[in-house]
Design a protein around this motif. Structure first.
Motif, short mmCIF file in Angstrom:
data_model
loop_
_atom_site.label_atom_id
_atom_site.label_comp_id
_atom_site.label_asym_id
_atom_site.label_seq_id
_atom_site.Cartn_x
_atom_site.Cartn_y
_atom_site.Cartn_z
N ASP A 334 -21.02 29.89 19.46
CA ASP A 334 -21.37 30.33 20.81
C ASP A 334 -22.65 29.67 21.31
O ASP A 334 -23.35 30.20 22.17
CB ASP A 334 -21.50 31.86 20.87
N LEU A 335 -22.97 28.50 20.77
CA LEU A 335 -24.20 27.80 21.17
C LEU A 335 -24.20 27.56 22.68
O LEU A 335 -23.15 27.25 23.27
CB LEU A 335 -24.33 26.49 20.41
N PRO A 336 -25.36 27.67 23.32
CA PRO A 336 -25.44 27.47 24.76
C PRO A 336 -25.75 26.02 25.12
O PRO A 336 -26.22 25.24 24.28
CB PRO A 336 -26.61 28.37 25.16
N ALA A 337 -25.48 25.67 26.36
CA ALA A 337 -26.01 24.42 26.92
C ALA A 337 -27.37 24.75 27.51
O ALA A 337 -27.53 25.78 28.18
CB ALA A 337 -25.08 23.89 28.00
N ASP A 338 -28.36 23.93 27.24
CA ASP A 338 -29.73 24.19 27.69
C ASP A 338 -30.26 22.98 28.43
O ASP A 338 -30.69 22.00 27.83
CB ASP A 338 -30.61 24.52 26.48
N SER A 339 -30.24 23.05 29.77
CA SER A 339 -30.64 21.90 30.58
C SER A 339 -32.12 21.54 30.41
O SER A 339 -32.53 20.44 30.74
CB SER A 339 -30.35 22.18 32.06
N ALA A 340 -32.92 22.48 29.90
CA ALA A 340 -34.35 22.23 29.71
C ALA A 340 -34.71 22.29 28.23
O ALA A 340 -35.82 22.67 27.86
CB ALA A 340 -35.17 23.26 30.49
N MET A 341 -33.81 21.91 27.37
CA MET A 341 -34.03 21.98 25.92
C MET A 341 -35.31 21.26 25.51
O MET A 341 -35.55 20.12 25.92
CB MET A 341 -32.83 21.36 25.20
N SER A 342 -36.11 21.93 24.73
CA SER A 342 -37.41 21.39 24.33
C SER A 342 -37.25 20.26 23.33
O SER A 342 -36.36 20.28 22.47
CB SER A 342 -38.26 22.50 23.72
N LEU A 343 -38.17 19.31 23.42
CA LEU A 343 -38.17 18.20 22.49
C LEU A 343 -38.47 18.64 21.07
O LEU A 343 -38.14 17.93 20.11
CB LEU A 343 -39.22 17.17 22.93
N THR A 344 -39.09 19.79 20.91
CA THR A 344 -39.41 20.25 19.57
C THR A 344 -38.18 20.80 18.84
O THR A 344 -38.24 21.07 17.65
CB THR A 344 -40.49 21.34 19.63
N SER A 345 -37.08 20.98 19.57
CA SER A 345 -35.83 21.45 18.97
C SER A 345 -34.84 20.30 18.89
O SER A 345 -34.35 19.83 19.90
CB SER A 345 -35.23 22.59 19.80
#
Length: 350
Positions: A334-345
């Motif tokens: 159920d992973l989400p799409a994250d348009s602002a995903m952090s570079l640390t992840s």
């Protein structure tokens, strides 16, 4: 899981539908469908148009990649997909497709960071990443400097654009000069006939004052405005605009700042390898200038071939392979799409 896992990667963060398949560091397939022509008349990417194009291209692009690699979905060990950052609607298409394929074939899924994938793709051409390394990612949406100690654990952001990304500036200047979209390739070609020293355009965030607060940050908005004002002044005076000289001088200003700050970061952190990725990394002037300046400092530059610099599924598969080989747990279904995903992840945690 085998020592060299067979990983399929799906990329849909912007206007390219990419499906790549790798085994270890070996690229087996890199199928791509682009909707860039559908966006050209708008002078930029239209998110809704991109999302619809991904929907239409996903199944045939997937089949082409499997055929090119000579494998079936059942042969795949894991599926990786860009979870962010990017256009929300476009990301959702890729993530939903990856979930469907993973569920149907009972395969683990890895939601990965688009920018980290641009670093990982270099392994397909130059082998394992030296760690630590400095990575400079330059595209239409991003201009970032990263310290890469261990790609599977995350990266350390050193700097980023505070306004326009480098690729965005290329697009806007190309539109200003009547060159069309996308701007990067056409400015690169036009600049070959121009004089890069013809016009002294500004170098953003390079003054002594800026170095204190924004040493590794970028700014290209002022440069874009300077080009616009220079062109407007010529036209107002009824003088012809030397398009090739403008293109060459603008391009040189961008590449000068990018290479100077990237190599400064290498020196500051005692790193001997600079990795350049993202669509702007395909720029011929950037490649030459980086190599010339790095050679004088004893720094090695690694840049993937142009076809691997722009968005593609191979880079997502490469990062997925890296994660699988390191024993990183897969993401939840159920992973989400994250348009602002952090570079640390680097990946969406399971």
């Amino acid at each position: 899981m085998p020592d060299e896992p067979l990983v399929l990667g799906i990329e849909t963060s912007c206007d390219e539908t990419g499906v790549g398949i790798v085994r270890g560091h070996t690229l087996l397939a890199d199928a791509l469908a682009s909707s860039v022509d559908q966006h050209a008349r708008f002078g930029g990417v239209v998110p809704e148009v991109a999302s619809r194009a991904h929907l239409e291209a996903m199944v045939p692009t997937m089949q082409r990649a499997l055929d090119d690699a000579g494998v079936t979905l059942a042969d795949i060990d894991a599926i990786a997909v860009t979870a962010g950052p990017g256009l929300a609607g476009a990301l959702l298409v890729g993530v939903a497709a990856a979930k469907g394929y993973a569920l149907a074939a009972d395969k683990p899924i890895y939601g990965v960071n688009h920018l980290a994938a641009h670093v990982a793709v270099d392994t397909l051409e130059h082998g394992p990443l030296p760690e630590p390394a400095i990575a400079m990612l330059v595209s239409g949406g991003h201009s970032s400097l990263l310290l890469v100690d261990d790609l599977t654990a995350g990266v350390t952001p050193l700097g980023a654009t505070i306004d326009d990304a480098a690729g965005e500036a290329f697009d806007k200047v190309a539109r200003l000069l009547g060159m069309g979209f996308p701007g990067g390739p056409v400015i690169d070609r036009t600049a070959r006939d121009g004089n890069p020293a013809a016009i002294a355009f500004p170098r953003g965030l390079t003054s002594p004052k800026d170095q204190l607060k924004h040493r590794f940050d970028f700014s290209f908005s002022g440069l874009k405005t300077a080009v616009a004002r220079w062109v407007e002044a010529r036209e107002r005076n009824g003088e012809p605009v030397p398009v090739a000289d403008v293109a060459a001088s603008f391009q040189d200003a961008v590449c000068d700042v990018l290479t100077s700050k990237a190599l400064d970061a290498c020196r500051e952190h005692g790193v001997e390898t600079l990795i350049i990725g993202g669509g702007v990394a395909a720029n011929s002037r950037l490649r030459v200038l980086a190599e010339e300046r790095a050679a004088k400092l004893g720094i090695r530059v690694r840049v993937p071939r142009p076809g691997l610099c722009t968005d593609n599924g191979a880079m997502v598969a490469a990062l997925g392979s890296h994660l699988v080989a390191a024993g990183i747990a897969p993401s939840r279904l159920d992973l989400p799409a994250d348009s602002a995903m952090s570079l640390t992840s680097v990946t969406v945690a399971g």
